[in-house]
Scaffold this motif. Structure first.
Motif, PDB file in Angstrom:
ATOM      1  N   THR A  52       0.833  -1.189   0.000  1.00  0.00           N
ATOM      2  CA  THR A  52       0.000   0.000   0.000  1.00  0.00           C
ATOM      3  C   THR A  52       0.875   1.248   0.000  1.00  0.00           C
ATOM      4  O   THR A  52       2.096   1.179  -0.124  1.00  0.00           O
ATOM      5  CB  THR A  52      -0.945  -0.013   1.218  1.00  0.00           C
ATOM      6  OG1 THR A  52      -1.844   1.099   1.146  1.00  0.00           O
ATOM      7  CG2 THR A  52      -0.167   0.049   2.531  1.00  0.00           C
ATOM      8  N   HIS A  53       0.241   2.405   0.145  1.00  0.00           N
ATOM      9  CA  HIS A  53       0.955   3.688   0.162  1.00  0.00           C
ATOM     10  C   HIS A  53       1.254   4.102   1.604  1.00  0.00           C
ATOM     11  O   HIS A  53       0.740   3.514   2.575  1.00  0.00           O
ATOM     12  CB  HIS A  53       0.126   4.759  -0.549  1.00  0.00           C
ATOM     13  CG  HIS A  53      -1.308   4.810  -0.103  1.00  0.00           C
ATOM     14  ND1 HIS A  53      -1.691   5.218   1.157  1.00  0.00           N
ATOM     15  CD2 HIS A  53      -2.446   4.471  -0.744  1.00  0.00           C
ATOM     16  CE1 HIS A  53      -3.004   5.154   1.274  1.00  0.00           C
ATOM     17  NE2 HIS A  53      -3.486   4.696   0.135  1.00  0.00           N
ATOM     18  N   PHE A  72      -1.568   4.862   4.312  1.00  0.00           N
ATOM     19  CA  PHE A  72      -2.480   3.804   4.756  1.00  0.00           C
ATOM     20  C   PHE A  72      -2.451   3.697   6.278  1.00  0.00           C
ATOM     21  O   PHE A  72      -1.399   3.684   6.898  1.00  0.00           O
ATOM     22  CB  PHE A  72      -2.061   2.467   4.141  1.00  0.00           C
ATOM     23  CG  PHE A  72      -2.892   1.294   4.600  1.00  0.00           C
ATOM     24  CD1 PHE A  72      -4.115   1.029   4.011  1.00  0.00           C
ATOM     25  CD2 PHE A  72      -2.442   0.463   5.610  1.00  0.00           C
ATOM     26  CE1 PHE A  72      -4.876  -0.057   4.421  1.00  0.00           C
ATOM     27  CE2 PHE A  72      -3.193  -0.625   6.032  1.00  0.00           C
ATOM     28  CZ  PHE A  72      -4.414  -0.884   5.437  1.00  0.00           C
ATOM     29  N   LYS A  93       4.513  -0.744   3.073  1.00  0.00           N
ATOM     30  CA  LYS A  93       4.295   0.608   2.561  1.00  0.00           C
ATOM     31  C   LYS A  93       5.443   0.993   1.639  1.00  0.00           C
ATOM     32  O   LYS A  93       6.616   0.836   1.996  1.00  0.00           O
ATOM     33  CB  LYS A  93       4.178   1.601   3.716  1.00  0.00           C
ATOM     34  CG  LYS A  93       2.953   1.371   4.604  1.00  0.00           C
ATOM     35  CD  LYS A  93       2.816   2.461   5.651  1.00  0.00           C
ATOM     36  CE  LYS A  93       1.561   2.257   6.490  1.00  0.00           C
ATOM     37  NZ  LYS A  93       1.369   3.337   7.485  1.00  0.00           N
ATOM     38  N   ALA A 132       0.997   6.975  -3.429  1.00  0.00           N
ATOM     39  CA  ALA A 132       0.231   6.034  -4.252  1.00  0.00           C
ATOM     40  C   ALA A 132       0.855   5.797  -5.626  1.00  0.00           C
ATOM     41  O   ALA A 132       0.943   4.657  -6.087  1.00  0.00           O
ATOM     42  CB  ALA A 132      -1.203   6.531  -4.404  1.00  0.00           C
ATOM     43  N   PHE A 184      -3.474  -2.348  -1.937  1.00  0.00           N
ATOM     44  CA  PHE A 184      -4.514  -1.423  -1.501  1.00  0.00           C
ATOM     45  C   PHE A 184      -4.059  -0.005  -1.810  1.00  0.00           C
ATOM     46  O   PHE A 184      -2.991   0.407  -1.390  1.00  0.00           O
ATOM     47  CB  PHE A 184      -4.752  -1.572   0.004  1.00  0.00           C
ATOM     48  CG  PHE A 184      -5.871  -0.702   0.542  1.00  0.00           C
ATOM     49  CD1 PHE A 184      -7.078  -1.264   0.893  1.00  0.00           C
ATOM     50  CD2 PHE A 184      -5.704   0.667   0.696  1.00  0.00           C
ATOM     51  CE1 PHE A 184      -8.107  -0.478   1.396  1.00  0.00           C
ATOM     52  CE2 PHE A 184      -6.720   1.468   1.181  1.00  0.00           C
ATOM     53  CZ  PHE A 184      -7.928   0.891   1.536  1.00  0.00           C
ATOM     54  N   GLY A 185      -4.889   0.748  -2.544  1.00  0.00           N
ATOM     55  CA  GLY A 185      -4.566   2.153  -2.728  1.00  0.00           C
ATOM     56  C   GLY A 185      -4.445   2.637  -4.149  1.00  0.00           C
ATOM     57  O   GLY A 185      -4.136   3.811  -4.370  1.00  0.00           O
ATOM     58  N   GLU A 238     -10.731   4.952  -4.306  1.00  0.00           N
ATOM     59  CA  GLU A 238      -9.597   4.081  -4.013  1.00  0.00           C
ATOM     60  C   GLU A 238     -10.021   2.621  -4.162  1.00  0.00           C
ATOM     61  O   GLU A 238     -11.140   2.250  -3.809  1.00  0.00           O
ATOM     62  CB  GLU A 238      -9.091   4.351  -2.593  1.00  0.00           C
ATOM     63  CG  GLU A 238      -7.624   4.062  -2.396  1.00  0.00           C
ATOM     64  CD  GLU A 238      -7.093   4.625  -1.095  1.00  0.00           C
ATOM     65  OE1 GLU A 238      -5.893   4.939  -1.043  1.00  0.00           O
ATOM     66  OE2 GLU A 238      -7.855   4.759  -0.118  1.00  0.00           O
ATOM     67  N   VAL A 242      -8.851  -1.820  -4.227  1.00  0.00           N
ATOM     68  CA  VAL A 242      -7.997  -2.896  -3.763  1.00  0.00           C
ATOM     69  C   VAL A 242      -8.032  -4.009  -4.801  1.00  0.00           C
ATOM     70  O   VAL A 242      -9.049  -4.194  -5.485  1.00  0.00           O
ATOM     71  CB  VAL A 242      -8.463  -3.424  -2.383  1.00  0.00           C
ATOM     72  CG1 VAL A 242      -9.855  -4.045  -2.467  1.00  0.00           C
ATOM     73  CG2 VAL A 242      -7.468  -4.421  -1.812  1.00  0.00           C
ATOM     74  N   CYS A 292     -11.635  -5.717   3.445  1.00  0.00           N
ATOM     75  CA  CYS A 292     -11.302  -4.296   3.267  1.00  0.00           C
ATOM     76  C   CYS A 292     -12.557  -3.416   3.300  1.00  0.00           C
ATOM     77  O   CYS A 292     -13.629  -3.847   2.943  1.00  0.00           O
ATOM     78  CB  CYS A 292     -10.559  -4.092   1.956  1.00  0.00           C
ATOM     79  SG  CYS A 292      -8.882  -4.741   1.965  1.00  0.00           S
TER      80      CYS A 292
END
Length: 282
Positions: A31-32, A35, A57, A61, A81-82, A261, A263, A282
């Motif tokens: 993810t970013h 998150f 991470k 993004a 995710f993101g 956003e 996933v 999620c």
């Protein structure tokens, strides 16, 4: 002797738990940097499915999406995710996601479902817009900006921080909002004038909001690209109780961009069943 036996049993139990934890399957969520999820939710998922959930991470993004694309032959995670609607086409063109029609899709509004093949599933949305530090403008006896044109005025020189649209999803969303307002022929002129008025271009949202924005220690820019929900977040996450938000969002026609956003399950995952369960959570 009895004490020795008790200590041995206790030690054996601790070692057994450690071995069981080491033998648990690991599912990784890429993810970013922005998150955030509660420790309780993470532990609930791990306990429910008997897994270890690792959060990876990898920057803002845009950088995270690029990292997932560059590593698609040897994916760094099981789930991503993101990805948002600004970087969505880049991710889908790269072909890094598997199709998964989650049963949770039936609860999601059709307007948020942008991928008919269900490679990316919507999980949240927010409106990207300008935010400003209310106390800064009160102290300076200045009116806060109300339009994009205000950012070009001499009195607002060196006051604004935005994010790099090449690496940041809110940065790209803000760029798209200026294209929506000024058109494909006029937006570049807006950006030329904004640059001449000393706009600061940050690498990502975290650096812009927690580094350059005047709400951050040492920040010098009282205007920042963030979200319409950011003032509420300031109150919710404040260490001290607040009667009102210290920041405000600039809202109006053509002043915000709806960011959705998503996933998705990365191709090549070694934990496809757990990846689906994670997406469903999620």
């Amino acid at each position: 002797q009895w004490l020795f036996v008790c200590l041995f049993v206790l030690l054996l139990g601790i070692v057994s738990q450690g071995i069981a934890g080491e033998n648990q399957p690991v599912v990784t969520l890429m993810t970013h940097d922005s998150f955030a999820v509660s420790k309780h939710l993470l532990e609930t998922f791990e306990k429910q499915y008997g897994v270890t959930l690792k959060i990876l991470k990898t920057g803002d993004a845009g950088l995270a999406v690029n990292q997932a694309i560059l590593s698609k032959s040897n994916p760094l995670s099981d789930v991503f995710f993101g990805v948002d609607n600004t970087f969505m086409s880049r991710a889908l063109t790269a072909g890094i996601f598997e199709t998964y029609a989650s049963p949770k899709l039936s609860k999601i509004p059709e307007t948020l479902k942008l991928d008919p093949e269900n490679r990316l599933l919507p999980v949240d949305f927010g409106d990207v817009c300008l935010n400003y530090d209310k106390n800064w403008f009160i102290d300076k006896k200045m009116l806060p900006p109300q339009t994009l044109e205000d950012l070009l005025k001499p009195e607002y020189k060196s006051l604004t921080v935005v994010q790099n649209p090449a690496t940041s999803s809110p940065g790209l969303a803000f760029l798209l909002s200026t294209i929506g307002k000024y058109g494909e022929k006029g937006y570049l002129e807006f950006w030329r004038k904004l640059r001449a008025n000393d706009v600061y271009v940050s690498t990502g949202w975290s650096d812009a909001y927690y580094g350059q924005f005047t709400r951050a220690k040492g920040g010098t820019r009282p205007i920042v690209v963030s979200y319409a929900s950011s003032p509420s977040a300031e109150v919710y996450y404040s260490d001290k109780p607040l009667d009102e938000a210290p920041t405000a969002a600039v809202l109006g026609p053509a002043m915000a961009f709806r960011q959705i956003e998503f996933v998705g399950i990365l191709k090549g995952t070694k934990q496809p069943d757990l990846a689906r369960k994670l997406v469903d959570s999620c």
